[in-house]
Design a protein around this motif. Structure first.
Motif, PDB file in Angstrom:
ATOM      1  N   LYS A  18       0.876  -1.104   0.179  1.00 33.90           N
ATOM      2  CA  LYS A  18      -0.184  -0.060   0.184  1.00 33.90           C
ATOM      3  C   LYS A  18       0.835   1.223   0.067  1.00 33.90           C
ATOM      4  O   LYS A  18       0.499   2.370  -0.593  1.00 33.90           O
ATOM      5  N   GLN A  19       1.835   1.284   0.653  1.00 32.55           N
ATOM      6  CA  GLN A  19       2.873   2.434   1.047  1.00 32.55           C
ATOM      7  C   GLN A  19       3.536   2.563  -0.485  1.00 32.55           C
ATOM      8  O   GLN A  19       3.710   3.735  -1.182  1.00 32.55           O
ATOM      9  N   LEU A  20       3.687   1.496  -1.264  1.00 35.26           N
ATOM     10  CA  LEU A  20       4.550   1.665  -2.763  1.00 35.26           C
ATOM     11  C   LEU A  20       3.355   2.143  -3.669  1.00 35.26           C
ATOM     12  O   LEU A  20       3.761   2.875  -4.537  1.00 35.26           O
ATOM     13  N   GLU A  21       2.053   1.706  -3.620  1.00 32.82           N
ATOM     14  CA  GLU A  21       1.172   2.264  -4.425  1.00 32.82           C
ATOM     15  C   GLU A  21       0.622   3.723  -4.093  1.00 32.82           C
ATOM     16  O   GLU A  21       0.574   4.338  -5.064  1.00 32.82           O
ATOM     17  N   LEU A  22       1.004   4.245  -2.859  1.00 34.53           N
ATOM     18  CA  LEU A  22       0.873   5.525  -2.666  1.00 34.53           C
ATOM     19  C   LEU A  22       1.703   6.481  -3.202  1.00 34.53           C
ATOM     20  O   LEU A  22       1.286   7.628  -3.678  1.00 34.53           O
ATOM     21  N   ILE A  23       2.987   6.029  -3.495  1.00 32.40           N
ATOM     22  CA  ILE A  23       4.014   6.855  -4.115  1.00 32.40           C
ATOM     23  C   ILE A  23       3.827   6.439  -5.876  1.00 32.40           C
ATOM     24  O   ILE A  23       4.630   6.834  -6.407  1.00 32.40           O
ATOM     25  N   ALA A  24       3.024   5.543  -6.146  1.00 30.59           N
ATOM     26  CA  ALA A  24       2.677   5.224  -7.637  1.00 30.59           C
ATOM     27  C   ALA A  24       3.930   4.679  -8.394  1.00 30.59           C
ATOM     28  O   ALA A  24       4.353   5.339  -9.364  1.00 30.59           O
ATOM     29  N   VAL A  25       4.555   3.659  -7.727  1.00 30.91           N
ATOM     30  CA  VAL A  25       5.788   3.235  -8.425  1.00 30.91           C
ATOM     31  C   VAL A  25       5.024   2.286  -9.453  1.00 30.91           C
ATOM     32  O   VAL A  25       4.020   1.789  -9.504  1.00 30.91           O
ATOM     33  N   ASN A  26       5.989   1.991 -10.646  1.00 29.89           N
ATOM     34  CA  ASN A  26       5.119   1.197 -11.689  1.00 29.89           C
ATOM     35  C   ASN A  26       5.152  -0.217 -11.412  1.00 29.89           C
ATOM     36  O   ASN A  26       5.695  -0.745 -10.111  1.00 29.89           O
ATOM     37  N   THR A  27       4.406  -0.880 -12.121  1.00 32.10           N
ATOM     38  CA  THR A  27       4.252  -2.380 -11.763  1.00 32.10           C
ATOM     39  C   THR A  27       5.374  -3.276 -11.752  1.00 32.10           C
ATOM     40  O   THR A  27       5.577  -4.153 -10.980  1.00 32.10           O
ATOM     41  N   LYS A  28       6.548  -3.140 -12.637  1.00 37.14           N
ATOM     42  CA  LYS A  28       7.736  -3.981 -12.359  1.00 37.14           C
ATOM     43  C   LYS A  28       8.217  -3.584 -10.998  1.00 37.14           C
ATOM     44  O   LYS A  28       8.664  -4.652 -10.427  1.00 37.14           O
ATOM     45  N   THR A  29       8.402  -2.322 -10.770  1.00 34.91           N
ATOM     46  CA  THR A  29       8.825  -1.998  -9.358  1.00 34.91           C
ATOM     47  C   THR A  29       8.267  -2.798  -8.484  1.00 34.91           C
ATOM     48  O   THR A  29       8.883  -3.190  -7.280  1.00 34.91           O
TER      49      THR A  29
ATOM     50  N   PHE B  80      12.372   9.753  -3.724  1.00 36.07           N
ATOM     51  CA  PHE B  80      12.900   9.100  -2.688  1.00 36.07           C
ATOM     52  C   PHE B  80      13.207   7.601  -2.680  1.00 36.07           C
ATOM     53  O   PHE B  80      14.368   6.894  -2.247  1.00 36.07           O
ATOM     54  N   TYR B  81      12.268   6.977  -2.716  1.00 34.15           N
ATOM     55  CA  TYR B  81      12.418   5.547  -3.037  1.00 34.15           C
ATOM     56  C   TYR B  81      13.224   4.719  -3.983  1.00 34.15           C
ATOM     57  O   TYR B  81      13.968   4.040  -4.201  1.00 34.15           O
ATOM     58  N   GLU B  82      12.914   5.444  -5.275  1.00 29.54           N
ATOM     59  CA  GLU B  82      13.703   5.012  -6.467  1.00 29.54           C
ATOM     60  C   GLU B  82      15.298   5.368  -6.327  1.00 29.54           C
ATOM     61  O   GLU B  82      16.207   4.437  -6.656  1.00 29.54           O
ATOM     62  N   ASP B  83      15.639   6.534  -5.669  1.00 29.99           N
ATOM     63  CA  ASP B  83      17.032   7.147  -5.649  1.00 29.99           C
ATOM     64  C   ASP B  83      17.622   6.131  -4.626  1.00 29.99           C
ATOM     65  O   ASP B  83      18.818   5.762  -4.662  1.00 29.99           O
ATOM     66  N   TYR B  84      17.051   5.807  -3.220  1.00 27.77           N
ATOM     67  CA  TYR B  84      17.683   5.309  -2.221  1.00 27.77           C
ATOM     68  C   TYR B  84      17.352   3.960  -2.026  1.00 27.77           C
ATOM     69  O   TYR B  84      18.101   3.093  -1.160  1.00 27.77           O
ATOM     70  N   TYR B  85      16.475   3.035  -2.710  1.00 24.27           N
ATOM     71  CA  TYR B  85      16.220   1.883  -2.563  1.00 24.27           C
ATOM     72  C   TYR B  85      15.938   1.037  -3.875  1.00 24.27           C
ATOM     73  O   TYR B  85      15.973  -0.265  -3.712  1.00 24.27           O
ATOM     74  N   VAL B  86      16.349   1.648  -5.017  1.00 25.94           N
ATOM     75  CA  VAL B  86      16.381   0.944  -6.173  1.00 25.94           C
ATOM     76  C   VAL B  86      17.752   1.231  -7.079  1.00 25.94           C
ATOM     77  O   VAL B  86      18.353   0.386  -7.200  1.00 25.94           O
ATOM     78  N   LYS B  87      17.963   2.439  -7.228  1.00 29.69           N
ATOM     79  CA  LYS B  87      19.095   2.953  -7.886  1.00 29.69           C
ATOM     80  C   LYS B  87      20.380   2.672  -7.306  1.00 29.69           C
ATOM     81  O   LYS B  87      21.331   2.326  -7.813  1.00 29.69           O
ATOM     82  N   ARG B  88      20.287   2.965  -5.959  1.00 26.83           N
ATOM     83  CA  ARG B  88      21.412   2.626  -5.154  1.00 26.83           C
ATOM     84  C   ARG B  88      21.130   1.805  -3.743  1.00 26.83           C
ATOM     85  O   ARG B  88      19.796   2.044  -3.459  1.00 26.83           O
TER      86      ARG B  88
END
Length: 383
Positions: free
Chosen positions: A262-273, A336-344
């Motif tokens: 639900k948290q990830l849906e709140l920030i609208a990450v894409n389906t693959k993420t 925030f999520y993509e920068d610190y939890y996906v990209k690095r």
């Protein structure tokens, strides 16, 4: 021999696989490798000879090898047909029957095993039985034996080994674990052996479905055991979930109840993420549970690990500002999520040499699942 791809795995197959590992680890001398269901149930490839093992698993050790035992004559047929088609060189082959049953002491083979000087009499006695035409179960074995010269019959019997009342599953496990002491500390033997058995089983299944029947090399087994033993050092842990999980639409739907989703849906990450996050969560949860269950990881280590993850998250999260426009907050949370939890991935490890990214991501999702951390500036207000 049975076609593995055409039948469901039986206890007999499991016994073959287990016994082949026993042969490679406990009885190994100079084996190059092993083939399951090749020209025989178990084929050990040595430097100067081939060892053929016909394995007969009897429930509760019942059943025995007698003069007219179908197991015995089926084995004779397999060996003789292999000699005829040149897949077996009798001069460079050891023939072995491994059975959890018993070789009858008063049987022809039972007497021969006790006294090898009765070779000629044994051949004559087997020749006599092989003249019987009423036993249709054994007729192919009788025919195969009758078609061999006395020299071939002599060679087979001279190189014959009967391993009766052989080790059952539990004893094989005990013997293998006893040999594990050379590779691992006593308190880690069970965990080490479980992973070795799983790896070996997968190797055998892959080989059984491989039309080329590529041998499992002893060097591969030794390499895996060495690498596995290193994963039990104080600064590392064994990783069981190497590959990402395939998350289906059904898996995704069933995961929507979780707070971290639900948290990830709140920030609208894409389906693959989102699918990757569910995979990381499941892998990290299962891996950490396995470590704790096997006493490889102490609860205090988990606590320290999560505390460090939280501290790192808080330092970054506190830099974000809340905005009155919720769409702006959502975008900020996604960045925030993509920068610190996906990209690095920050250099935060549960142990110094356990650096698999899924463990950090999945553990972060575990914390997010209880709202200890989040990515949307106002995540506590929405989930």
């Amino acid at each position: 021999m049975s076609n593995f791809s055409a039948v469901a795995p039986s206890l007999g197959y499991y016994y073959q696989i287990k016994y082949s590992l026993y042969l490679m680890v406990v009885k190994n001398h100079d084996e190059k490798g092993v083939v399951i269901e090749g020209i025989d149930d178990i084929v050990l490839l040595n430097n100067d000879q081939t060892d053929l093992y016909q394995s007969k698993f009897q429930i509760n050790g019942e059943g025995s090898l007698t003069d007219r035992s179908p197991d015995f004559w089926k084995t004779i047929r397999v060996w003789c047909e292999g000699i005829v088609d040149n897949s077996i060189n009798p001069l460079k082959t050891k023939f072995a029957i491994v059975t959890t049953g018993k070789c009858a002491e008063n049987s022809i083979i039972g007497k021969f095993i006790k006294d090898r000087n009765t070779l000629n009499q044994t051949i004559n006695d087997l020749n006599l039985i092989a003249t019987e035409v009423s036993n249709q179960t054994n007729i192919k074995g009788y025919t195969a034996w009758n078609n061999q010269s006395k020299l071939i019959k002599t060679t087979i019997l001279s190189n014959l080994e009967i391993i009766d009342q052989s080790l059952d599953f539990s004893v094989i496990d005990d013997e293998l674990k006893r040999n594990m002491r050379l590779h691992i500390l006593p308190e880690h033997i069970d965990a080490f052996y479980d992973r070795l058995s799983g790896w070996w089983f997968n190797c055998c299944i892959n080989q059984l479905t491989d039309s080329n029947q590529t041998p499992i090399l002893f060097t591969e087994l030794r390499k895996y055991m060495n690498e596995l033993s290193l994963s039990f050092k104080l600064d590392t842990l064994p990783i069981d979930f190497i590959k990402p999980l395939e998350i289906s639409d059904e898996d995704k739907l069933s995961s929507e109840q979780y707070t971290f989703v639900k948290q990830l849906e709140l920030i609208a990450v894409n389906t693959k993420t989102l699918r990757n996050a569910i995979s990381d969560y499941r892998r990290a949860f299962a891996q950490r549970a396995a470590w704790v269950r096997e006493d490889l990881l102490q609860p205090s280590e988990e606590d320290r690990y999560e505390a460090t993850i939280f501290e790192d998250w808080k330092a970054l999260f506190d830099l974000m500002d809340e905005d009155e426009d919720d769409s702006v907050n959502s975008i900020a949370g996604k960045v925030f999520y993509e920068d610190y939890y996906v990209k690095r991935i920050p250099p935060i490890y549960i142990r110094d040499k356990v650096r698999n990214p899924f463990l950090f991501r999945g553990s972060s999702h575990i914390l997010a699942n209880t709202k200890k951390i989040g990515w949307h500036p106002k995540y506590k207000d929405y989930v």
